[in-house]
Design an enzyme around this catalytic site. Structure first.
Site, PDB file in Angstrom:
ATOM      1  N   ASN A  81     -15.168   4.157  -4.503  1.00  0.00           N
ATOM      2  CA  ASN A  81     -14.645   2.881  -3.997  1.00  0.00           C
ATOM      3  C   ASN A  81     -15.708   1.801  -4.118  1.00  0.00           C
ATOM      4  O   ASN A  81     -16.909   2.079  -4.105  1.00  0.00           O
ATOM      5  CB  ASN A  81     -14.268   3.020  -2.520  1.00  0.00           C
TER       6      ASN A  81
ATOM      7  N   LEU B 223      -5.906  -1.006  -0.418  1.00  0.00           N
ATOM      8  CA  LEU B 223      -6.023  -1.404   0.992  1.00  0.00           C
ATOM      9  C   LEU B 223      -5.407  -0.448   1.993  1.00  0.00           C
ATOM     10  O   LEU B 223      -5.281  -0.777   3.165  1.00  0.00           O
ATOM     11  CB  LEU B 223      -5.441  -2.805   1.177  1.00  0.00           C
TER      12      LEU B 223
ATOM     13  N   GLU C 148     -19.473  -7.283  -9.050  1.00  0.00           N
ATOM     14  CA  GLU C 148     -18.561  -6.152  -9.248  1.00  0.00           C
ATOM     15  C   GLU C 148     -18.330  -5.899 -10.733  1.00  0.00           C
ATOM     16  O   GLU C 148     -18.411  -4.770 -11.206  1.00  0.00           O
ATOM     17  CB  GLU C 148     -17.228  -6.422  -8.547  1.00  0.00           C
TER      18      GLU C 148
ATOM     19  N   GLY D  21      -6.206  -7.081  -9.139  1.00  0.00           N
ATOM     20  CA  GLY D  21      -6.589  -6.090 -10.145  1.00  0.00           C
ATOM     21  C   GLY D  21      -7.615  -6.556 -11.158  1.00  0.00           C
ATOM     22  O   GLY D  21      -7.683  -5.995 -12.256  1.00  0.00           O
ATOM     23  N   SER D  22      -8.402  -7.565 -10.855  1.00  0.00           N
ATOM     24  CA  SER D  22      -9.420  -8.020 -11.818  1.00  0.00           C
ATOM     25  C   SER D  22     -10.443  -6.928 -12.076  1.00  0.00           C
ATOM     26  O   SER D  22     -10.889  -6.744 -13.220  1.00  0.00           O
ATOM     27  CB  SER D  22     -10.089  -9.310 -11.338  1.00  0.00           C
TER      28      SER D  22
ATOM     29  N   ASP E 184     -14.958   3.484   4.378  1.00  0.00           N
ATOM     30  CA  ASP E 184     -16.307   2.987   4.054  1.00  0.00           C
ATOM     31  C   ASP E 184     -17.425   3.861   4.593  1.00  0.00           C
ATOM     32  O   ASP E 184     -18.519   3.379   4.892  1.00  0.00           O
ATOM     33  CB  ASP E 184     -16.469   1.558   4.609  1.00  0.00           C
TER      34      ASP E 184
ATOM     35  N   HIS F 141     -16.882  -1.751  -2.197  1.00  0.00           N
ATOM     36  CA  HIS F 141     -16.674  -2.577  -1.012  1.00  0.00           C
ATOM     37  C   HIS F 141     -17.445  -3.879  -1.192  1.00  0.00           C
ATOM     38  O   HIS F 141     -18.614  -3.844  -1.619  1.00  0.00           O
ATOM     39  CB  HIS F 141     -17.145  -1.833   0.247  1.00  0.00           C
TER      40      HIS F 141
ATOM     41  N   LEU G 138      -5.529   3.524   3.824  1.00  0.00           N
ATOM     42  CA  LEU G 138      -6.391   4.675   4.066  1.00  0.00           C
ATOM     43  C   LEU G 138      -5.901   5.852   3.224  1.00  0.00           C
ATOM     44  O   LEU G 138      -4.722   6.227   3.301  1.00  0.00           O
ATOM     45  CB  LEU G 138      -6.367   5.048   5.550  1.00  0.00           C
TER      46      LEU G 138
HETATM   47  N1  LIG Z   1      -9.971   7.584   3.264  1.00  0.00           N
HETATM   48  C1  LIG Z   1     -10.406   6.395   2.808  1.00  0.00           C
HETATM   49  N2  LIG Z   1      -9.516   5.498   2.347  1.00  0.00           N
HETATM   50  C2  LIG Z   1      -9.951   4.287   1.871  1.00  0.00           C
HETATM   51  C3  LIG Z   1     -11.333   3.971   1.856  1.00  0.00           C
HETATM   52  C4  LIG Z   1     -12.252   4.950   2.341  1.00  0.00           C
HETATM   53  O1  LIG Z   1     -13.502   4.741   2.324  1.00  0.00           O
HETATM   54  N3  LIG Z   1     -11.752   6.135   2.796  1.00  0.00           N
HETATM   55  N4  LIG Z   1     -11.758   2.719   1.395  1.00  0.00           N
HETATM   56  C5  LIG Z   1     -10.732   1.682   1.386  1.00  0.00           C
HETATM   57  C6  LIG Z   1     -11.185   0.391   0.782  1.00  0.00           C
HETATM   58  N5  LIG Z   1     -11.628  -0.497   1.875  1.00  0.00           N
HETATM   59  C7  LIG Z   1     -12.919  -0.947   1.841  1.00  0.00           C
HETATM   60  O2  LIG Z   1     -13.681  -0.771   0.885  1.00  0.00           O
HETATM   61  C8  LIG Z   1     -10.747  -0.855   2.917  1.00  0.00           C
HETATM   62  C9  LIG Z   1      -9.455  -1.260   2.588  1.00  0.00           C
HETATM   63  C10 LIG Z   1      -8.567  -1.616   3.614  1.00  0.00           C
HETATM   64  C11 LIG Z   1      -8.974  -1.573   4.949  1.00  0.00           C
HETATM   65  C12 LIG Z   1      -7.993  -1.920   6.015  1.00  0.00           C
HETATM   66  O3  LIG Z   1      -8.379  -2.236   7.124  1.00  0.00           O
HETATM   67  N6  LIG Z   1      -6.690  -1.869   5.680  1.00  0.00           N
HETATM   68  C13 LIG Z   1      -5.631  -2.236   6.655  1.00  0.00           C
HETATM   69  C14 LIG Z   1      -4.260  -2.311   5.982  1.00  0.00           C
HETATM   70  C15 LIG Z   1      -4.197  -3.506   5.030  1.00  0.00           C
HETATM   71  C16 LIG Z   1      -2.854  -3.600   4.313  1.00  0.00           C
HETATM   72  O4  LIG Z   1      -1.976  -2.726   4.534  1.00  0.00           O
HETATM   73  O5  LIG Z   1      -2.673  -4.590   3.530  1.00  0.00           O
HETATM   74  C17 LIG Z   1      -5.543  -1.196   7.787  1.00  0.00           C
HETATM   75  O6  LIG Z   1      -5.833  -0.007   7.539  1.00  0.00           O
HETATM   76  O7  LIG Z   1      -5.099  -1.620   8.858  1.00  0.00           O
HETATM   77  C18 LIG Z   1     -10.257  -1.188   5.269  1.00  0.00           C
HETATM   78  C19 LIG Z   1     -11.166  -0.848   4.257  1.00  0.00           C
HETATM   79  C20 LIG Z   1      -9.459   2.172   0.726  1.00  0.00           C
HETATM   80  N7  LIG Z   1      -9.042   3.401   1.377  1.00  0.00           N
HETATM   81  N1  GAR Z   2     -12.489  -3.166   1.467  1.00  0.00           N
HETATM   82  C1  GAR Z   2     -11.854  -3.157   0.175  1.00  0.00           C
HETATM   83  C2  GAR Z   2     -12.008  -4.502  -0.477  1.00  0.00           C
HETATM   84  O1  GAR Z   2     -12.054  -5.536   0.188  1.00  0.00           O
HETATM   85  N2  GAR Z   2     -12.093  -4.485  -1.818  1.00  0.00           N
HETATM   86  C3  GAR Z   2     -12.278  -5.700  -2.541  1.00  0.00           C
HETATM   87  O2  GAR Z   2     -11.014  -6.221  -2.955  1.00  0.00           O
HETATM   88  C4  GAR Z   2     -11.255  -7.053  -4.105  1.00  0.00           C
HETATM   89  C5  GAR Z   2     -10.187  -6.724  -5.117  1.00  0.00           C
HETATM   90  O3  GAR Z   2     -10.231  -7.667  -6.160  1.00  0.00           O
HETATM   91  P1  GAR Z   2      -9.401  -7.374  -7.498  1.00  0.00           P
HETATM   92  O4  GAR Z   2      -8.021  -6.920  -7.064  1.00  0.00           O
HETATM   93  O5  GAR Z   2      -9.401  -8.689  -8.234  1.00  0.00           O
HETATM   94  O6  GAR Z   2     -10.131  -6.290  -8.240  1.00  0.00           O
HETATM   95  C6  GAR Z   2     -12.670  -6.720  -4.616  1.00  0.00           C
HETATM   96  O7  GAR Z   2     -13.567  -7.770  -4.314  1.00  0.00           O
HETATM   97  C7  GAR Z   2     -13.037  -5.471  -3.840  1.00  0.00           C
HETATM   98  O8  GAR Z   2     -14.418  -5.354  -3.563  1.00  0.00           O
END
Ligand SMILES: Nc1nc2c(c(=O)[nH]1)N[C@@H](CN(C=O)c1ccc(C(=O)N[C@@H](CCC(=O)O)C(=O)O)cc1)CN2
Ligand code: GAR
Length: 206
Positions: A117, A100, A189, A27-28, A160, A119, A102
């Site tokens: 979001n 993390l 970020e 959560g930074s 994404d 990334h 969907l």
């Molecule tokens: N509908 C959407 N939901 C989310 C998006 C999005 O663009 N559309 N962005 C993500 C954030 N993200 C990248 O920026 C991202 C986060 C997580 C994953 C992923 O592969 N997650 C795993 C599960 C991981 C876990 O449970 O700890 C998975 O789905 O298998 C990919 C991209 C947030 N949501």
């Molecule tokens: N695809 C999603 C993803 O990887 N997001 C990334 O998780 C980190 C969270 O850091 P934080 O919890 O310290 O803010 C951040 O670097 C963010 O870009």
């Protein structure tokens, strides 16, 4: 006197654009965003939500005095409890900051064009299912990329895939590690995400 102070606080915050932040880990970014908007005249962070009961972001929320909420998969995917909570807090925009899971269709629809979001890479490369956190940085380094960066984008039904609002870049050096690259990415970020949120919200208010 306390009632008058409460009334003044209510009047001051009435009409502000309200943000909820979703995070799954440290959560930074959530802390940086909350501090950036602390005392802001038009925008405020009113709620921090997580899918992980042990996420450090919840400790940060407590220290920052921001209400927080934890939800599990059935609640998130098979109920509208999270949406009800967002409505109770009159949330106008959602920010995903290291979240993390969907985001499901019902929430995308409710916040169409109002969910942002970040990334930790230069989309469309290094995005999609499985690409999060250090996994991204390891892939960038494994491919011997000479640069990486951040992508701030709107959220749609696909990981994404939403419209890109901005990207910022950083160079890699030969001895960069996932940790050193993560540090460079975090610096980007913290410098750009709050400002990108502010610009988008103020451009689209009303
Ligand atoms: N509908 C959407 N939901 C989310 C998006 C999005 O663009 N559309 N962005 C993500 C954030 N993200 C990248 O920026 C991202 C986060 C997580 C994953 C992923 O592969 N997650 C795993 C599960 C991981 C876990 O449970 O700890 C998975 O789905 O298998 C990919 C991209 C947030 N949501
Ligand atoms: N695809 C999603 C993803 O990887 N997001 C990334 O998780 C980190 C969270 O850091 P934080 O919890 O310290 O803010 C951040 O670097 C963010 O870009």
């Amino acid at each position: 006197m306390q009632a008058y102070s409460a009334w003044l606080f209510f009047i001051y915050n009435m009409g502000k654009i309200k943000i909820a932040i979703f995070a799954s880990g440290s959560g930074s970014n959530a802390e940086q965003i909350t501090n950036y908007f602390s005392g802001h005249d038009q925008i405020e962070v009113v709620l921090i939500l997580s899918n992980k009961p042990t996420a450090y972001v919840l400790e940060r929320a407590a220290k920052l005095g921001v209400p927080s909420q934890v939800f599990d998969r059935p609640t998130f995917y098979q109920s509208e409890n999270v949406l009800d909570s967002l409505r109770t807090h009159e949330v106008d925009y959602i920010v995903l900051a290291g979240f993390l899971w969907l985001v499901p269709q019902y929430l995308i629809e409710a916040y169409r064009e109002k969910m942002i979001n970040i990334h930790p890479a230069l989309l469309p490369k290094y995005g999609g299912k499985g690409m999060y956190g250090d996994r991204v940085h390891r892939a960038v380094i494994a491919d011997q990329e000479t640069e990486s960066g951040i992508t701030i984008h709107l959220v749609d039904e696909v990981y994404d895939n939403g419209r890109i609002l901005c990207q910022e870049r950083v160079s890699l050096v030969a001895d960069d590690t996932p940790d050193s690259l993560a540090e460079k990415i975090h610096e980007l970020e913290y410098a750009y995400f709050p400002k990108a949120i502010e610009s988008y919200l103020l451009e689209h208010k009303g």
